[in-house]
Structure formats: C-alpha cells, structure tokens
Design an enzyme around this catalytic site. Structure first.
Site, PDB file in Angstrom:
ATOM      1  CB  SER A   1      -0.854  -0.124   1.255  1.00 48.31           C
ATOM      2  OG  SER A   1      -1.236   1.169   1.426  1.00 48.31           O
TER       3      SER A   1
ATOM      4  CE1 TYR B   1      -3.513  -3.016   5.452  1.00 45.82           C
ATOM      5  CE2 TYR B   1      -3.208  -0.240   5.258  1.00 45.82           C
ATOM      6  CZ  TYR B   1      -3.450  -1.789   4.523  1.00 45.82           C
ATOM      7  OH  TYR B   1      -3.299  -2.007   3.336  1.00 45.82           O
TER       8      TYR B   1
ATOM      9  CE  LYS C   1      -1.054  -4.767   3.311  1.00 41.03           C
ATOM     10  NZ  LYS C   1      -1.649  -5.960   2.782  1.00 41.03           N
TER      11      LYS C   1
HETATM   12  P1  NAD Z   1     -10.829  -6.954   1.299  1.00 41.50           P
HETATM   13  O1  NAD Z   1     -11.083  -6.914   2.754  1.00 41.50           O
HETATM   14  O2  NAD Z   1     -12.070  -6.526   0.518  1.00 41.50           O
HETATM   15  O3  NAD Z   1     -10.126  -8.344   0.651  1.00 41.50           O
HETATM   16  C1  NAD Z   1      -9.495  -9.195   1.469  1.00 41.50           C
HETATM   17  C2  NAD Z   1      -9.760 -10.504   1.626  1.00 41.50           C
HETATM   18  O4  NAD Z   1      -9.002 -11.384   2.432  1.00 41.50           O
HETATM   19  C3  NAD Z   1     -11.297 -10.766   2.355  1.00 41.50           C
HETATM   20  O5  NAD Z   1     -12.108 -11.336   1.351  1.00 41.50           O
HETATM   21  C4  NAD Z   1     -10.918 -11.470   3.491  1.00 41.50           C
HETATM   22  O6  NAD Z   1     -12.066 -12.175   3.911  1.00 41.50           O
HETATM   23  C5  NAD Z   1      -9.791 -12.173   3.293  1.00 41.50           C
HETATM   24  N1  NAD Z   1      -8.806 -12.491   4.360  1.00 41.50           N
HETATM   25  C6  NAD Z   1      -8.178 -11.687   5.435  1.00 41.50           C
HETATM   26  N2  NAD Z   1      -7.503 -12.536   6.332  1.00 41.50           N
HETATM   27  C7  NAD Z   1      -7.715 -13.787   5.876  1.00 41.50           C
HETATM   28  C8  NAD Z   1      -6.825 -14.826   6.327  1.00 41.50           C
HETATM   29  N3  NAD Z   1      -6.310 -14.898   7.289  1.00 41.50           N
HETATM   30  N4  NAD Z   1      -7.213 -16.150   5.486  1.00 41.50           N
HETATM   31  C9  NAD Z   1      -7.975 -16.007   4.504  1.00 41.50           C
HETATM   32  N5  NAD Z   1      -8.537 -14.768   3.976  1.00 41.50           N
HETATM   33  C10 NAD Z   1      -8.494 -13.881   4.705  1.00 41.50           C
HETATM   34  O7  NAD Z   1      -9.817  -5.998   0.997  1.00 41.50           O
HETATM   35  P2  NAD Z   1      -9.120  -5.402  -0.384  1.00 41.50           P
HETATM   36  O8  NAD Z   1      -9.517  -3.878  -0.492  1.00 41.50           O
HETATM   37  O9  NAD Z   1      -9.640  -6.237  -1.553  1.00 41.50           O
HETATM   38  O10 NAD Z   1      -7.514  -5.385  -0.132  1.00 41.50           O
HETATM   39  C11 NAD Z   1      -6.793  -6.578  -0.547  1.00 41.50           C
HETATM   40  C12 NAD Z   1      -5.502  -6.515  -0.262  1.00 41.50           C
HETATM   41  O11 NAD Z   1      -5.257  -5.265  -0.726  1.00 41.50           O
HETATM   42  C13 NAD Z   1      -5.108  -6.316   1.250  1.00 41.50           C
HETATM   43  O12 NAD Z   1      -3.754  -6.967   1.610  1.00 41.50           O
HETATM   44  C14 NAD Z   1      -5.162  -4.571   1.499  1.00 41.50           C
HETATM   45  O13 NAD Z   1      -4.320  -4.329   2.689  1.00 41.50           O
HETATM   46  C15 NAD Z   1      -4.335  -4.321   0.106  1.00 41.50           C
HETATM   47  N6  NAD Z   1      -4.635  -2.941   0.149  1.00 41.50           N
HETATM   48  C16 NAD Z   1      -5.976  -2.557  -0.162  1.00 41.50           C
HETATM   49  C17 NAD Z   1      -6.015  -1.187  -0.347  1.00 41.50           C
HETATM   50  C18 NAD Z   1      -7.606  -0.508  -0.703  1.00 41.50           C
HETATM   51  O14 NAD Z   1      -7.564   0.477  -0.491  1.00 41.50           O
HETATM   52  N7  NAD Z   1      -8.523  -1.272  -0.689  1.00 41.50           N
HETATM   53  C19 NAD Z   1      -5.052  -0.209  -0.341  1.00 41.50           C
HETATM   54  C20 NAD Z   1      -3.782  -0.645  -0.237  1.00 41.50           C
HETATM   55  C21 NAD Z   1      -3.469  -2.143  -0.158  1.00 41.50           C
HETATM   56  C1  UD1 Z   2      -6.989   5.131   3.053  1.00 40.59           C
HETATM   57  C2  UD1 Z   2      -6.013   4.341   4.071  1.00 40.59           C
HETATM   58  C3  UD1 Z   2      -4.575   4.161   4.089  1.00 40.59           C
HETATM   59  C4  UD1 Z   2      -4.822   3.581   2.620  1.00 40.59           C
HETATM   60  C5  UD1 Z   2      -5.363   4.340   1.467  1.00 40.59           C
HETATM   61  C6  UD1 Z   2      -5.399   3.668   0.172  1.00 40.59           C
HETATM   62  C7  UD1 Z   2      -7.125   5.257   6.527  1.00 40.59           C
HETATM   63  C8  UD1 Z   2      -7.094   6.178   7.715  1.00 40.59           C
HETATM   64  N1  UD1 Z   2      -6.138   5.405   5.495  1.00 40.59           N
HETATM   65  O1  UD1 Z   2      -6.302   6.577   3.316  1.00 40.59           O
HETATM   66  O2  UD1 Z   2      -4.078   3.301   4.670  1.00 40.59           O
HETATM   67  O3  UD1 Z   2      -3.246   3.313   1.874  1.00 40.59           O
HETATM   68  O4  UD1 Z   2      -6.761   4.530   2.018  1.00 40.59           O
HETATM   69  O5  UD1 Z   2      -6.254   2.630   0.216  1.00 40.59           O
HETATM   70  O6  UD1 Z   2      -8.086   4.623   5.980  1.00 40.59           O
HETATM   71  N2  UD1 Z   2     -12.472  11.964   3.177  1.00 40.59           N
HETATM   72  C9  UD1 Z   2     -13.432  12.711   3.546  1.00 40.59           C
HETATM   73  N3  UD1 Z   2     -14.700  12.131   4.355  1.00 40.59           N
HETATM   74  C10 UD1 Z   2     -14.857  10.750   4.464  1.00 40.59           C
HETATM   75  C11 UD1 Z   2     -13.764   9.883   3.958  1.00 40.59           C
HETATM   76  C12 UD1 Z   2     -12.683  10.331   3.658  1.00 40.59           C
HETATM   77  O7  UD1 Z   2     -13.000  13.822   3.516  1.00 40.59           O
HETATM   78  O8  UD1 Z   2     -15.844  10.508   4.989  1.00 40.59           O
HETATM   79  C13 UD1 Z   2     -11.240  12.353   2.896  1.00 40.59           C
HETATM   80  C14 UD1 Z   2     -10.096  12.069   3.263  1.00 40.59           C
HETATM   81  O9  UD1 Z   2      -9.645  13.094   4.336  1.00 40.59           O
HETATM   82  C15 UD1 Z   2      -9.057  11.850   2.346  1.00 40.59           C
HETATM   83  C16 UD1 Z   2      -9.736  11.594   1.031  1.00 40.59           C
HETATM   84  O10 UD1 Z   2     -11.265  11.615   1.507  1.00 40.59           O
HETATM   85  O11 UD1 Z   2      -8.533  13.203   1.924  1.00 40.59           O
HETATM   86  C17 UD1 Z   2      -9.427   9.967   0.949  1.00 40.59           C
HETATM   87  O12 UD1 Z   2      -9.787   9.317   2.091  1.00 40.59           O
HETATM   88  P1  UD1 Z   2      -9.701   7.638   2.103  1.00 40.59           P
HETATM   89  O13 UD1 Z   2     -10.822   7.184   1.173  1.00 40.59           O
HETATM   90  O14 UD1 Z   2     -10.022   7.290   3.606  1.00 40.59           O
HETATM   91  O15 UD1 Z   2      -8.192   7.311   1.850  1.00 40.59           O
HETATM   92  P2  UD1 Z   2      -6.754   7.570   2.362  1.00 40.59           P
HETATM   93  O16 UD1 Z   2      -6.820   8.783   3.330  1.00 40.59           O
HETATM   94  O17 UD1 Z   2      -6.171   7.939   1.314  1.00 40.59           O
END
Ligand code: NAD
Ligand code: UD1
Length: 355
Positions: free
Chosen positions: A124, A161, A165
């Site tokens: 991330s 979290y 990572k």
């Molecule tokens: P998500 O929660 O939708 O998907 C993660 C999945 O992993 C879920 O279906 C959950 O049930 C499963 N899971 C968690 N722990 C598990 C375990 N121990 N064994 C088996 N299954 C397990 O999340 P996502 O948004 O799809 O994110 C996927 C990956 O990307 C994560 O590692 C997250 O940290 C990373 N990531 C997500 C974002 C974002 O904004 N969504 C941003 C940066 C990184």
């Molecule tokens: C989040 C995660 C970060 C992750 C990133 C990408 C948190 C605290 N951080 O950050 O670890 O890497 O997503 O997945 O969850 N905002 C509002 N109102 C809301 C929600 C958000 O104004 O109700 C604003 C926030 O202040 C920010 C922007 O929207 O400026 C995006 O917020 P968000 O979607 O939570 O993502 P990140 O802050 O980038």
C-alpha cells in the site's frame, strides 16, 4: 498449472480473478470470508462463464495451504488476504499483526516446501513516510500539490496496519536475498475505487465506511444524510485532501502484468500502481454528482487525525517495466461504483447516530 489467489473473494482480489480467468488461467481461491461473501464466487462465474476452485479457510492454517498445493499444480500466488482498516488496527494491533503476518509466513513456508517461488504481494501507499507529512511552513502558502511518490521514497508506518505491510515487504526482501530463485512483485496500491462494469461485484464494506467512495455511495443511497469532508484548509487546489484514485479494473490489470513479467524471471521488484493524477475530495464528489445525477450533500468538518494533504503516485516504473498504465478516468470510476451500488442494492448496517 494454476494461480492461487488468497483473499480472492475480497474487493481487489475478485476483480483480479476476473481478469485472470479472461486470460484462461486456472484459478484457486482461498478466503475465510471474514470480509467478503460466498456469493462473490457466483458473480465471478456469472461474469466470466468460467469455474473457479474455492476453498473457505484461513491462510494462517498451514495444513490447509499444503492440502491445496497437493491438490493443484500451483505455479504462482497472488496474496491479497489481509485485514486493512487503519483505525481498527490501532485498536486491535494483535489481531492485525497475527492475521497479516502469520498468514504470510504460513503461505511462504508452504510455497517454499512445494518449490513454488512466484509471488505477487498487495502492499500500500501507506508505507511511504514522505506521503504522511505536510511541513508546517507549507500550510497556508497557496497551492502545494506535493511531489509524486516514487518507489524509492523513504518508508515508514504510523499504524499497525501499515507496519504489517512494511514488515511483510522486509520478509520478502530477506527471502529473496537468501534464495534468488524467488520472483516476487510487491505492488503498492494508491486509492482503489470503482467496480466491474457489470455492477455484479464491487467494494462491500462492513459497518460505517472509513473511506471516501463507500461513504459517498451511502449518501447517494440516502442511507446517510450527508458526507463529512475532513478539512478544507489543506494546501491543495481547493483546500480538500488530494489522492490518486485508481479504477479497480486498472489495478486488476496491473496484477496480470506483474504475473506476466515473472514468466521471464524478474527477481524482486516493487511497483506503484496509481494513475499519477491527484484529485481532491470536492473534485471526486462533483464528478460523482455529474455521472450519477444524484446530489451529495456535505459538511466541512475538521481534519481527520493522521490525514495528509496530498498523495499521488509516480507510476512511471510500472509503465516502463510492466508495460502497464491506468486507463480509466475518474468518471469511469464513479459511474461503475454507482452502478454497483444500484445493481447490488448494498446492504447497510451502520448506525445513524454515528453519522
Ligand atoms: P478486502 O477486505 O475486500 O479483501 C481481503 C480478503 O482477504 C477478504 O475477502 C477477507 O475475507 C480475506 N482474508 C483476510 N484475512 C484472511 C486470512 N487470514 N485467511 C483467508 N482470507 C483472509 O480488501 P481489499 O481492498 O480487496 O484489499 C486486498 C489487499 O490489498 C489487502 O492486503 C489490503 O491490505 C491491500 N490494499 C488495499 C487497499 C484498498 O484501499 N482497498 C489499498 C492498499 C492495499
Ligand atoms: C486510506 C487508508 C490508507 C490506504 C489508502 C488507500 C485510512 C486512515 N487510510 O487512506 O492506509 O493506503 O486509503 O487505500 O483509512 N475523506 C473525507 N470524508 C470521508 C472519508 C474520507 O473527507 O468520509 C477524505 C480524506 O480526508 C482524504 C480522502 O477523502 O482526503 C480519501 O480518504 P480515504 O478514502 O479514507 O483514503 P486515504 O485517506 O488515502
């Protein structure tokens, strides 16, 4: 030969599985359904008209991973499984460290046992230190958009979290140092939003959404009366926070490219997956209003603790080496997210008093 996708019923995993099935890959998913639903498998199969092998189980369960490796000829692994809520990780650090670290260690141990040494890992943008600070002297000085973040920016995490990572990235670097037969691609995602064009799968968070797009969708669906915008006094174009929003299908394509890159041995590589463009909260809200035709009432509130002004990727390394580039526009992201919200008629379970 199959690809094992951990967390494959989750938000990013499910979209990536679709792209991989479209490339005729055999897919094996393991997910404990902690943050996703079994019905996602049905939707994936409906969209692709292809079957997936699904195992409901925990990646921490080493014997279960072994059984999967015994049954299927796994050539590579995409490791999405993990817990991802920043605030929750501060409240429950042990659960986060246990789940995210133990699952990865179990997986890596079994991969090693079975001589499967190709891994794509979901990291991330939260691991970048420089993304977290706006210098005091920058505040109030007009438009400062910050710098596009490259992969060589300093790393640091301010919550459990993010720390998981960083720790996993370090484990992967150490493994590669000890045995360069591994091919490992670490992908650092920026802000994934949007959904598959069918509207059949998308992001389906439990409880009150923390992130911007899921919250906007709840306001659009009249589940919440208004959006709180966390601060309009940042040194950005309109004072609201700027982020690099990326369509989840572009992200999915990034994984396909990473897996292709490994075919000719790549060693250990780290790539940003972002568009390189920063959009403010107000720009996202206005774009959503335009494409959906739905009003999004909002109130400006104080800054959210730990938030930064601006964060967007320099994606040129992925463009050059993976031959990957984000293609979808902000309009596409909003349109697909809205389609998902309306088709799926998301089930909401947040409490109104917490709005
Ligand atoms: P998500 O929660 O939708 O998907 C993660 C999945 O992993 C879920 O279906 C959950 O049930 C499963 N899971 C968690 N722990 C598990 C375990 N121990 N064994 C088996 N299954 C397990 O999340 P996502 O948004 O799809 O994110 C996927 C990956 O990307 C994560 O590692 C997250 O940290 C990373 N990531 C997500 C974002 C974002 O904004 N969504 C941003 C940066 C990184
Ligand atoms: C989040 C995660 C970060 C992750 C990133 C990408 C948190 C605290 N951080 O950050 O670890 O890497 O997503 O997945 O969850 N905002 C509002 N109102 C809301 C929600 C958000 O104004 O109700 C604003 C926030 O202040 C920010 C922007 O929207 O400026 C995006 O917020 P968000 O979607 O939570 O993502 P990140 O802050 O980038």
């Amino acid at each position: 030969m199959a690809i094992l996708v951990t967390g494959g019923t989750g938000y990013i995993g499910s979209h990536t599985v679709i792209r991989l099935l479209e490339k005729e890959q055999e897919i094996v998913i393991i997910d404990n359904l902690f943050n996703s639903k079994l019905s996602v498998i049905e939707s994936i199969e409906k969209i692709t008209q292809k079957k997936v092998n699904f195992y409901c189980g925990d990646v921490c369960n080493r014997q279960m991973i072994r059984d999967i490796f015994m049954r299927h000829n796994i050539k590579s692994v995409v490791h999405f499984a993990g817990l991802k809520a920043v605030g929750e990780s501060v409240e429950k650090p042990l659960i986060y460290y246990h789940n995210n670290i133990m699952s990865t260690l179990s997986l890596l141990a079994v991969m090693d046992e079975y001589h499967c040494k190709r891994l794509v890992f979901s990291s991330s943008a939260t691991v970048y230190q420089d993304a977290k600070t706006v210098l005091p002297e920058q505040i109030g000085t007009g438009i400062i958009e910050g710098k596009a973040i490259s992969e060589d920016f300093p790393l640091n995490a301010t919550n459990p979290y993010g720390m998981t990572k960083l720790m996993i990235e370090q484990v992967l670097r150490d493994i590669y140092m000890s045995d360069n037969q591994w091919d490992i691609v670490i992908l650092r995602y920026f802000n994934p939003i949007g959904a598959h064009e069918s509207g059949l799968i998308g992001e389906d968070p439990n409880g009150i959404p923390n992130n911007l797009m899921p919250y906007i969708l709840e306001v659009a669906k009249k589940k919440r009366p208004y959006l709180n915008i966390f601060g309009n006094d940042y040194p950005t174009k309109d004072g609201t926070g700027v982020r690099d929003y990326i369509h989840v299908m572009d992200l999915a394509d990034g994984h396909v490219k990473a897996l292709e890159h490994m075919e000719s041995r790549c060693g250990l590589k780290t790539y940003n997956l972002g568009t390189g463009k920063g959009y403010s909260v107000l720009e996202l809200v206005n774009t959503f209003k335009k494409v959906s035709g739905v009003d999004i009432p909002y109130r400006i509130t104080g800054r959210r603790l730990g938030d930064i002004a601006s964060c967007y990727a320099n994606p040129s390394k992925a463009e050059k080496e993976l031959r990957w580039k984000a293609n979808y526009s902000l309009e596409d992201m909003c349109r697909s997210a809205w389609k998902w919200a309306t088709v799926k008629n998301l089930s909401f379970n947040g409490d109104e008093e917490n709005v």
